[in-house]
Design a protein around this motif. Structure first.
Motif, PDB file in Angstrom:
ATOM      1  N   LEU A  63       0.845  -1.183   0.000  1.00 20.14           N
ATOM      2  CA  LEU A  63       0.000   0.000   0.000  1.00 20.14           C
ATOM      3  C   LEU A  63       0.885   1.240   0.000  1.00 20.14           C
ATOM      4  O   LEU A  63       1.704   1.412   0.912  1.00 20.14           O
ATOM      5  CB  LEU A  63      -0.922   0.020   1.221  1.00 20.14           C
ATOM      6  N   PHE A  64       0.723   2.080  -1.032  1.00 21.11           N
ATOM      7  CA  PHE A  64       1.526   3.288  -1.195  1.00 21.11           C
ATOM      8  C   PHE A  64       0.645   4.522  -1.092  1.00 21.11           C
ATOM      9  O   PHE A  64      -0.529   4.494  -1.478  1.00 21.11           O
ATOM     10  CB  PHE A  64       2.191   3.297  -2.577  1.00 21.11           C
ATOM     11  N   ALA A  65       1.231   5.634  -0.620  1.00 15.41           N
ATOM     12  CA  ALA A  65       0.507   6.901  -0.524  1.00 15.41           C
ATOM     13  C   ALA A  65       1.491   8.061  -0.623  1.00 15.41           C
ATOM     14  O   ALA A  65       2.700   7.871  -0.479  1.00 15.41           O
ATOM     15  CB  ALA A  65      -0.257   6.966   0.797  1.00 15.41           C
ATOM     16  N   PRO A  66       0.975   9.281  -0.827  1.00 14.72           N
ATOM     17  CA  PRO A  66       1.849  10.441  -0.916  1.00 14.72           C
ATOM     18  C   PRO A  66       2.548  10.769   0.404  1.00 14.72           C
ATOM     19  O   PRO A  66       3.647  11.319   0.409  1.00 14.72           O
ATOM     20  CB  PRO A  66       0.921  11.589  -1.305  1.00 14.72           C
ATOM     21  N   ALA A  67       1.903  10.431   1.502  1.00 15.75           N
ATOM     22  CA  ALA A  67       2.461  10.721   2.826  1.00 15.75           C
ATOM     23  C   ALA A  67       1.971   9.654   3.795  1.00 15.75           C
ATOM     24  O   ALA A  67       0.963   8.998   3.532  1.00 15.75           O
ATOM     25  CB  ALA A  67       1.998  12.100   3.299  1.00 15.75           C
ATOM     26  N   PRO A  68       2.675   9.484   4.888  1.00 17.69           N
ATOM     27  CA  PRO A  68       2.177   8.526   5.890  1.00 17.69           C
ATOM     28  C   PRO A  68       0.774   8.921   6.343  1.00 17.69           C
ATOM     29  O   PRO A  68       0.464  10.099   6.469  1.00 17.69           O
ATOM     30  CB  PRO A  68       3.175   8.665   7.037  1.00 17.69           C
ATOM     31  N   THR A  69      -0.061   7.934   6.559  1.00 16.00           N
ATOM     32  CA  THR A  69      -1.431   8.167   7.009  1.00 16.00           C
ATOM     33  C   THR A  69      -1.808   7.079   8.006  1.00 16.00           C
ATOM     34  O   THR A  69      -1.453   5.923   7.795  1.00 16.00           O
ATOM     35  CB  THR A  69      -2.428   8.193   5.832  1.00 16.00           C
ATOM     36  N   PRO A  70      -2.520   7.425   9.054  1.00 15.23           N
ATOM     37  CA  PRO A  70      -2.903   6.408  10.034  1.00 15.23           C
ATOM     38  C   PRO A  70      -4.073   5.540   9.589  1.00 15.23           C
ATOM     39  O   PRO A  70      -4.382   4.550  10.232  1.00 15.23           O
ATOM     40  CB  PRO A  70      -3.279   7.241  11.265  1.00 15.23           C
ATOM     41  N   THR A  71      -4.732   5.886   8.480  1.00 20.99           N
ATOM     42  CA  THR A  71      -5.920   5.143   8.071  1.00 20.99           C
ATOM     43  C   THR A  71      -5.755   4.362   6.766  1.00 20.99           C
ATOM     44  O   THR A  71      -6.543   3.459   6.498  1.00 20.99           O
ATOM     45  CB  THR A  71      -7.120   6.093   7.874  1.00 20.99           C
ATOM     46  N   GLY A  72      -4.788   4.718   5.950  1.00 16.75           N
ATOM     47  CA  GLY A  72      -4.622   4.053   4.662  1.00 16.75           C
ATOM     48  C   GLY A  72      -5.609   4.524   3.617  1.00 16.75           C
ATOM     49  O   GLY A  72      -5.655   3.989   2.516  1.00 16.75           O
ATOM     50  N   TYR A  73      -6.404   5.562   3.937  1.00 16.00           N
ATOM     51  CA  TYR A  73      -7.404   6.049   2.994  1.00 16.00           C
ATOM     52  C   TYR A  73      -6.732   6.501   1.696  1.00 16.00           C
ATOM     53  O   TYR A  73      -5.774   7.257   1.712  1.00 16.00           O
ATOM     54  CB  TYR A  73      -8.194   7.215   3.597  1.00 16.00           C
ATOM     55  N   GLY A  74      -7.249   6.019   0.564  1.00 21.75           N
ATOM     56  CA  GLY A  74      -6.742   6.428  -0.738  1.00 21.75           C
ATOM     57  C   GLY A  74      -5.427   5.800  -1.142  1.00 21.75           C
ATOM     58  O   GLY A  74      -4.820   6.215  -2.124  1.00 21.75           O
ATOM     59  N   ALA A  75      -4.971   4.803  -0.416  1.00 17.45           N
ATOM     60  CA  ALA A  75      -3.686   4.179  -0.743  1.00 17.45           C
ATOM     61  C   ALA A  75      -3.763   3.451  -2.081  1.00 17.45           C
ATOM     62  O   ALA A  75      -4.798   2.912  -2.459  1.00 17.45           O
ATOM     63  CB  ALA A  75      -3.276   3.199   0.353  1.00 17.45           C
ATOM     64  N   HIS A  76      -2.648   3.444  -2.777  1.00 15.28           N
ATOM     65  CA  HIS A  76      -2.512   2.704  -4.035  1.00 15.28           C
ATOM     66  C   HIS A  76      -2.076   1.285  -3.690  1.00 15.28           C
ATOM     67  O   HIS A  76      -1.175   1.090  -2.876  1.00 15.28           O
ATOM     68  CB  HIS A  76      -1.476   3.384  -4.926  1.00 15.28           C
ATOM     69  N   VAL A  77      -2.705   0.296  -4.322  1.00 18.21           N
ATOM     70  CA  VAL A  77      -2.432  -1.108  -4.014  1.00 18.21           C
ATOM     71  C   VAL A  77      -1.649  -1.745  -5.151  1.00 18.21           C
ATOM     72  O   VAL A  77      -2.023  -1.628  -6.323  1.00 18.21           O
ATOM     73  CB  VAL A  77      -3.753  -1.877  -3.776  1.00 18.21           C
ATOM     74  N   ALA A  78      -0.558  -2.417  -4.797  1.00 13.16           N
ATOM     75  CA  ALA A  78       0.299  -3.106  -5.759  1.00 13.16           C
ATOM     76  C   ALA A  78       0.635  -4.485  -5.201  1.00 13.16           C
ATOM     77  O   ALA A  78       0.370  -4.773  -4.034  1.00 13.16           O
ATOM     78  CB  ALA A  78       1.572  -2.300  -5.997  1.00 13.16           C
ATOM     79  N   LEU A  79       1.251  -5.324  -6.035  1.00 12.91           N
ATOM     80  CA  LEU A  79       1.624  -6.681  -5.624  1.00 12.91           C
ATOM     81  C   LEU A  79       3.129  -6.872  -5.708  1.00 12.91           C
ATOM     82  O   LEU A  79       3.729  -6.648  -6.760  1.00 12.91           O
ATOM     83  CB  LEU A  79       0.970  -7.720  -6.542  1.00 12.91           C
ATOM     84  N   HIS A  80       3.699  -7.303  -4.609  1.00 11.29           N
ATOM     85  CA  HIS A  80       5.120  -7.652  -4.596  1.00 11.29           C
ATOM     86  C   HIS A  80       5.265  -9.014  -5.275  1.00 11.29           C
ATOM     87  O   HIS A  80       4.604  -9.979  -4.898  1.00 11.29           O
ATOM     88  CB  HIS A  80       5.617  -7.732  -3.149  1.00 11.29           C
ATOM     89  N   LEU A  81       6.120  -9.079  -6.295  1.00 10.03           N
ATOM     90  CA  LEU A  81       6.377 -10.353  -6.969  1.00 10.03           C
ATOM     91  C   LEU A  81       7.718 -10.939  -6.577  1.00 10.03           C
ATOM     92  O   LEU A  81       7.849 -12.137  -6.356  1.00 10.03           O
ATOM     93  CB  LEU A  81       6.336 -10.174  -8.485  1.00 10.03           C
ATOM     94  N   ALA A  82       8.725 -10.100  -6.516  1.00 12.70           N
ATOM     95  CA  ALA A  82      10.092 -10.509  -6.214  1.00 12.70           C
ATOM     96  C   ALA A  82      10.851  -9.230  -5.853  1.00 12.70           C
ATOM     97  O   ALA A  82      10.320  -8.130  -6.040  1.00 12.70           O
ATOM     98  CB  ALA A  82      10.718 -11.189  -7.430  1.00 12.70           C
ATOM     99  N   PRO A  83      12.073  -9.358  -5.345  1.00 15.13           N
ATOM    100  CA  PRO A  83      12.820  -8.131  -5.040  1.00 15.13           C
ATOM    101  C   PRO A  83      12.847  -7.189  -6.249  1.00 15.13           C
ATOM    102  O   PRO A  83      13.224  -7.582  -7.351  1.00 15.13           O
ATOM    103  CB  PRO A  83      14.219  -8.633  -4.695  1.00 15.13           C
ATOM    104  N   ASP A  84      12.366  -6.004  -6.036  1.00 14.04           N
ATOM    105  CA  ASP A  84      12.306  -4.949  -7.044  1.00 14.04           C
ATOM    106  C   ASP A  84      11.468  -5.299  -8.269  1.00 14.04           C
ATOM    107  O   ASP A  84      11.727  -4.826  -9.380  1.00 14.04           O
ATOM    108  CB  ASP A  84      13.713  -4.499  -7.451  1.00 14.04           C
ATOM    109  N   ARG A  85      10.442  -6.112  -8.071  1.00 10.85           N
ATOM    110  CA  ARG A  85       9.456  -6.411  -9.114  1.00 10.85           C
ATOM    111  C   ARG A  85       8.071  -6.274  -8.482  1.00 10.85           C
ATOM    112  O   ARG A  85       7.617  -7.150  -7.763  1.00 10.85           O
ATOM    113  CB  ARG A  85       9.651  -7.807  -9.697  1.00 10.85           C
ATOM    114  N   ILE A  86       7.457  -5.129  -8.767  1.00 15.19           N
ATOM    115  CA  ILE A  86       6.158  -4.804  -8.191  1.00 15.19           C
ATOM    116  C   ILE A  86       5.167  -4.631  -9.337  1.00 15.19           C
ATOM    117  O   ILE A  86       5.367  -3.794 -10.227  1.00 15.19           O
ATOM    118  CB  ILE A  86       6.239  -3.521  -7.338  1.00 15.19           C
TER     119      ILE A  86
END
Length: 149
Positions: A88-111
């Motif tokens: 879960l990625f966002a522009p800044a740290p957030t305590p709720t995760g609201y609006g976070a972008h979701v990605a999948l870790h596949l391997a080191p440095d492969r998202i």
């Protein structure tokens, strides 16, 4: 099903079936209002990540990012990513995760993720995320606990 994260030369997403390689980005196609696995009219980042997980035999409830951030029954927050963990990625740290972008870790440095910027599924490195202000902070790593189709 074994996790393969390398496609043939010139086709970095070739390890995925065609229906997961050419999904157009569509913001309004979220996991709550869209049938599971229905990518015919596009997907947002969450719906796409959940469809890839399902392809590899993992199930998660259809959650929006803030719900995903807080969920600890079907997913566990972990410190180090393993293949098929949700990032879960966002522009800044957030305590709720609201609006976070979701990605999948596949391997080191492969998202793997689906983003409006590219418009189709793509593979990025952590550095690729860090250079974009809207994805600059990794908020959480969530490990799906559900298995089975």
């Amino acid at each position: 099903m074994a996790l393969i994260t390398e496609g043939p030369p010139g086709d970095p997403l070739g390890f995925l079936p065609p229906y997961l390689r050419d999904v157009p980005y569509a913001y309004d196609r979220d996991p709550v209002s869209t049938a599971p696995g229905d990518l015919a009219h596009g997907a947002n980042c969450q719906l796409y990540a959940y469809a890839v997980l399902a392809h590899f035999g993992r199930r998660v409830p259809p959650l929006r990012s803030s719900e995903l951030f807080a969920e600890e029954t079907a997913l566990r927050t972990v410190a180090t990513a393993s293949p098929l963990d949700l990032l879960l990625f966002a522009p800044a740290p957030t305590p709720t995760g609201y609006g976070a972008h979701v990605a999948l870790h596949l391997a080191p440095d492969r998202i793997l993720h689906l983003t409006e910027e590219v418009g189709r599924p793509t593979l990025w490195t952590r550095a690729d995320f860090a250079t974009r202000p809207r994805y600059a902070h990794l908020l959480a790593i969530k490990r799906p606990l559900g298995q089975g189709r």
